[in-house]
Scaffold this active site. Sequence first.
Site, PDB file in Angstrom:
ATOM      1  N   TYR A   1     -11.803  -6.185  10.021  1.00  0.00           N
ATOM      2  CA  TYR A   1     -11.101  -5.794  11.242  1.00  0.00           C
ATOM      3  C   TYR A   1     -10.956  -6.991  12.189  1.00  0.00           C
ATOM      4  CZ  TYR A   1     -12.405  -1.401   9.172  1.00  0.00           C
ATOM      5  OH  TYR A   1     -12.562  -0.372   8.266  1.00  0.00           O
TER       6      TYR A   1
ATOM      7  N   GLU B   1       0.855  -1.199   0.000  1.00  0.00           N
ATOM      8  CA  GLU B   1       0.000   0.000   0.000  1.00  0.00           C
ATOM      9  C   GLU B   1       0.885   1.242   0.000  1.00  0.00           C
ATOM     10  OE1 GLU B   1      -3.519   0.810   2.813  1.00  0.00           O
ATOM     11  OE2 GLU B   1      -1.963   2.186   3.559  1.00  0.00           O
TER      12      GLU B   1
ATOM     13  N   GLN C   1      -7.528  -4.726   8.510  1.00  0.00           N
ATOM     14  CA  GLN C   1      -6.825  -3.677   9.250  1.00  0.00           C
ATOM     15  C   GLN C   1      -5.544  -4.297   9.806  1.00  0.00           C
ATOM     16  OE1 GLN C   1      -5.875  -0.789   9.809  1.00  0.00           O
ATOM     17  NE2 GLN C   1      -7.804   0.096  10.505  1.00  0.00           N
TER      18      GLN C   1
ATOM     19  N   LYS D   1     -21.166  -7.093   3.470  1.00  0.00           N
ATOM     20  CA  LYS D   1     -20.319  -6.626   2.353  1.00  0.00           C
ATOM     21  C   LYS D   1     -20.179  -7.748   1.323  1.00  0.00           C
ATOM     22  CE  LYS D   1     -17.544  -3.732   5.435  1.00  0.00           C
ATOM     23  NZ  LYS D   1     -16.301  -3.000   5.654  1.00  0.00           N
TER      24      LYS D   1
ATOM     25  N   LYS E   1       7.685   3.566   2.143  1.00  0.00           N
ATOM     26  CA  LYS E   1       9.121   3.332   2.292  1.00  0.00           C
ATOM     27  C   LYS E   1       9.545   2.098   1.479  1.00  0.00           C
ATOM     28  CE  LYS E   1       9.752   5.039   7.068  1.00  0.00           C
ATOM     29  NZ  LYS E   1       9.348   6.332   6.824  1.00  0.00           N
TER      30      LYS E   1
ATOM     31  N   GLN F   1       4.819   6.159  16.631  1.00  0.00           N
ATOM     32  CA  GLN F   1       3.923   5.783  15.531  1.00  0.00           C
ATOM     33  C   GLN F   1       3.000   4.633  15.936  1.00  0.00           C
ATOM     34  OE1 GLN F   1       5.007   2.915  13.172  1.00  0.00           O
ATOM     35  NE2 GLN F   1       3.959   3.471  11.292  1.00  0.00           N
TER      36      GLN F   1
ATOM     37  N   HIS G   1     -14.198  -3.519  14.318  1.00  0.00           N
ATOM     38  CA  HIS G   1     -14.068  -2.089  14.029  1.00  0.00           C
ATOM     39  C   HIS G   1     -14.286  -1.307  15.324  1.00  0.00           C
ATOM     40  CE1 HIS G   1     -15.538   1.876  12.484  1.00  0.00           C
ATOM     41  NE2 HIS G   1     -14.523   1.692  11.657  1.00  0.00           N
TER      42      HIS G   1
ATOM     43  N   ARG H   1     -16.169   3.032   3.759  1.00  0.00           N
ATOM     44  CA  ARG H   1     -17.005   4.139   4.230  1.00  0.00           C
ATOM     45  C   ARG H   1     -16.158   5.380   4.473  1.00  0.00           C
ATOM     46  NH1 ARG H   1     -19.117   4.479  10.280  1.00  0.00           N
ATOM     47  NH2 ARG H   1     -16.940   5.095  10.444  1.00  0.00           N
ATOM     48  N   GLY H   2     -14.978   5.190   5.100  1.00  0.00           N
ATOM     49  CA  GLY H   2     -14.178   6.335   5.542  1.00  0.00           C
ATOM     50  C   GLY H   2     -14.498   6.640   7.000  1.00  0.00           C
TER      51      GLY H   2
HETATM   52  P1  FAD Z   1     -18.264   0.161   7.211  1.00  0.00           P
HETATM   53  O1  FAD Z   1     -18.215  -1.201   6.610  1.00  0.00           O
HETATM   54  O2  FAD Z   1     -19.393   1.015   6.844  1.00  0.00           O
HETATM   55  O3  FAD Z   1     -18.228  -0.082   8.810  1.00  0.00           O
HETATM   56  C1  FAD Z   1     -18.137   1.007   9.731  1.00  0.00           C
HETATM   57  C2  FAD Z   1     -18.847   0.628  11.029  1.00  0.00           C
HETATM   58  O4  FAD Z   1     -20.254   0.506  10.820  1.00  0.00           O
HETATM   59  C3  FAD Z   1     -18.399  -0.707  11.620  1.00  0.00           C
HETATM   60  O5  FAD Z   1     -18.445  -0.588  13.034  1.00  0.00           O
HETATM   61  C4  FAD Z   1     -19.468  -1.707  11.143  1.00  0.00           C
HETATM   62  O6  FAD Z   1     -19.650  -2.790  12.051  1.00  0.00           O
HETATM   63  C5  FAD Z   1     -20.709  -0.829  11.060  1.00  0.00           C
HETATM   64  N1  FAD Z   1     -21.564  -1.162   9.899  1.00  0.00           N
HETATM   65  C6  FAD Z   1     -21.154  -1.568   8.668  1.00  0.00           C
HETATM   66  N2  FAD Z   1     -22.218  -1.703   7.849  1.00  0.00           N
HETATM   67  C7  FAD Z   1     -23.310  -1.381   8.572  1.00  0.00           C
HETATM   68  C8  FAD Z   1     -24.692  -1.294   8.269  1.00  0.00           C
HETATM   69  N3  FAD Z   1     -25.157  -1.601   7.041  1.00  0.00           N
HETATM   70  N4  FAD Z   1     -25.557  -0.899   9.252  1.00  0.00           N
HETATM   71  C9  FAD Z   1     -25.093  -0.576  10.489  1.00  0.00           C
HETATM   72  N5  FAD Z   1     -23.787  -0.655  10.834  1.00  0.00           N
HETATM   73  C10 FAD Z   1     -22.908  -1.029   9.879  1.00  0.00           C
HETATM   74  N6  FAD Z   1      -9.855   5.291   5.309  1.00  0.00           N
HETATM   75  C11 FAD Z   1      -9.691   6.322   4.440  1.00  0.00           C
HETATM   76  O7  FAD Z   1     -10.155   7.444   4.703  1.00  0.00           O
HETATM   77  N7  FAD Z   1      -8.994   6.153   3.265  1.00  0.00           N
HETATM   78  C12 FAD Z   1      -8.459   4.948   2.915  1.00  0.00           C
HETATM   79  O8  FAD Z   1      -7.840   4.836   1.865  1.00  0.00           O
HETATM   80  C13 FAD Z   1      -8.625   3.840   3.809  1.00  0.00           C
HETATM   81  N8  FAD Z   1      -8.126   2.612   3.508  1.00  0.00           N
HETATM   82  C14 FAD Z   1      -8.384   1.551   4.348  1.00  0.00           C
HETATM   83  C15 FAD Z   1      -7.911   0.269   3.991  1.00  0.00           C
HETATM   84  C16 FAD Z   1      -8.153  -0.817   4.827  1.00  0.00           C
HETATM   85  C17 FAD Z   1      -7.657  -2.192   4.414  1.00  0.00           C
HETATM   86  C18 FAD Z   1      -8.835  -0.647   6.053  1.00  0.00           C
HETATM   87  C19 FAD Z   1      -9.058  -1.817   6.977  1.00  0.00           C
HETATM   88  C20 FAD Z   1      -9.295   0.615   6.421  1.00  0.00           C
HETATM   89  C21 FAD Z   1      -9.088   1.720   5.576  1.00  0.00           C
HETATM   90  N9  FAD Z   1      -9.542   2.998   5.888  1.00  0.00           N
HETATM   91  C22 FAD Z   1      -9.357   4.060   5.020  1.00  0.00           C
HETATM   92  C23 FAD Z   1     -10.219   3.251   7.170  1.00  0.00           C
HETATM   93  C24 FAD Z   1     -11.759   3.093   7.057  1.00  0.00           C
HETATM   94  O9  FAD Z   1     -12.287   4.106   6.229  1.00  0.00           O
HETATM   95  C25 FAD Z   1     -12.330   3.197   8.481  1.00  0.00           C
HETATM   96  O10 FAD Z   1     -11.934   2.083   9.238  1.00  0.00           O
HETATM   97  C26 FAD Z   1     -13.823   3.458   8.580  1.00  0.00           C
HETATM   98  O11 FAD Z   1     -14.099   3.883   9.907  1.00  0.00           O
HETATM   99  C27 FAD Z   1     -14.694   2.243   8.291  1.00  0.00           C
HETATM  100  O12 FAD Z   1     -14.690   1.912   6.975  1.00  0.00           O
HETATM  101  P2  FAD Z   1     -15.480   0.600   6.468  1.00  0.00           P
HETATM  102  O13 FAD Z   1     -15.407   0.593   5.003  1.00  0.00           O
HETATM  103  O14 FAD Z   1     -15.011  -0.609   7.185  1.00  0.00           O
HETATM  104  O15 FAD Z   1     -16.952   0.982   6.964  1.00  0.00           O
END
Ligand code: FAD
Length: 308
Positions: free
Chosen positions: A143, A16, A174, A163, A270, A210, A147, A107-108
């Site tokens: 996660y 990444e 994660q 998903k 890096k 870090q 999460h 989601r972000g």
């Molecule tokens: P979601 O799947 O929406 O989950 C978020 C929370 O909501 C979880 O607690 C889940 O249990 C809950 N949830 C999920 N679906 C539902 C639903 N339908 N109804 C109710 N609750 C629900 N962030 C960035 O900004 N940019 C990046 O490039 C980035 N890259 C990442 C790469 C990886 C491999 C990982 C693991 C994370 C990355 N993140 C990034 C961080 C990520 O955006 C955050 O962890 C964010 O808080 C959750 O994203 P998600 O897609 O898992 O969200």
Amino acid sequence: MHISSILAKRQTFSFEIFPPRGDLPVEQAMHIAEQMSAQHPDWISVTFSAGGSGNTGATAAIAAQIQQTAGTNALAHLTCLGSSRADVDGFVEGLQLNGVQNVLALRGDRAPGREVIDFAHANELIAHLKRTAPELCVGAACYPEGHVEAPNLAADVEQIKAKQDAGADFLVTQLFFDNELFYRFREACVRARIKIPIVVGIMPFTSTKQIQRMAFTCGASIPSAVIRRLIAAGDDPQAQAEAGIEYACEQLRDLAANGVDGLHIYSMNKPSVARATYDALVACGYPAVAGESVADFVSDGMGAYSGA
Ligand code: FAD
């Protein structure tokens, strides 16, 4: 090439990178990507405004160059909080025009100014992408420790299943520092009938500061084995970074031996980290870094390994 096609054949190895912060030129990221491409990763992923950096414009440009110039598969991250359907469609169109076939749908993190517009969760984004751009290969986040917003691991695993049901082709974890947590998570996924491949994300820590920051932002627990190594490294930044690489390589060797679907390195831009993890996996005979897997791909008609 679709990442799911590679995962269907064998364990994978990938890196990444994140776009440079602020106004730094895209060329800087490309220089890093080119150095990492020397290890022939199966793909390089590019984050999307991670940590609220706001530099979303660079993600598509860097992913396009990785795909076209470096000749490596690109995985473009895409977050959906604060984005409309039109924003998402525009981003995807740009990727497809440049031959990028893989997106990590996220989601972000919640942040001021990132309100729900058309998508509240990643499963909604995945369903949208599968409906409007069915030729894309779509990954999603998971996660191993749950999460940070989820009430518990079981509840979070149910959302990962959502998903998969929405059409996700693979998962990327994660970061974590205790492999046993991942093995427990993998069993929970099997029980929840999650069948798509799970690529493991590992981050070699580079300093005590870090790793503390990472623990707070993503909720990763820090095992005593890590703390002991950091205490032994003392205040020496070089010794701290070496401890991080050494620990990550041990994690990777154990995960490889335990049959994970793929290994993804959060290489923190890096090339030296990418190289060290690659060397560790060559030393333990991990298939994705063995020369013959490249030949397999070229000869079985699945297209050039280079992602052409
Ligand atoms: P979601 O799947 O929406 O989950 C978020 C929370 O909501 C979880 O607690 C889940 O249990 C809950 N949830 C999920 N679906 C539902 C639903 N339908 N109804 C109710 N609750 C629900 N962030 C960035 O900004 N940019 C990046 O490039 C980035 N890259 C990442 C790469 C990886 C491999 C990982 C693991 C994370 C990355 N993140 C990034 C961080 C990520 O955006 C955050 O962890 C964010 O808080 C959750 O994203 P998600 O897609 O898992 O969200």
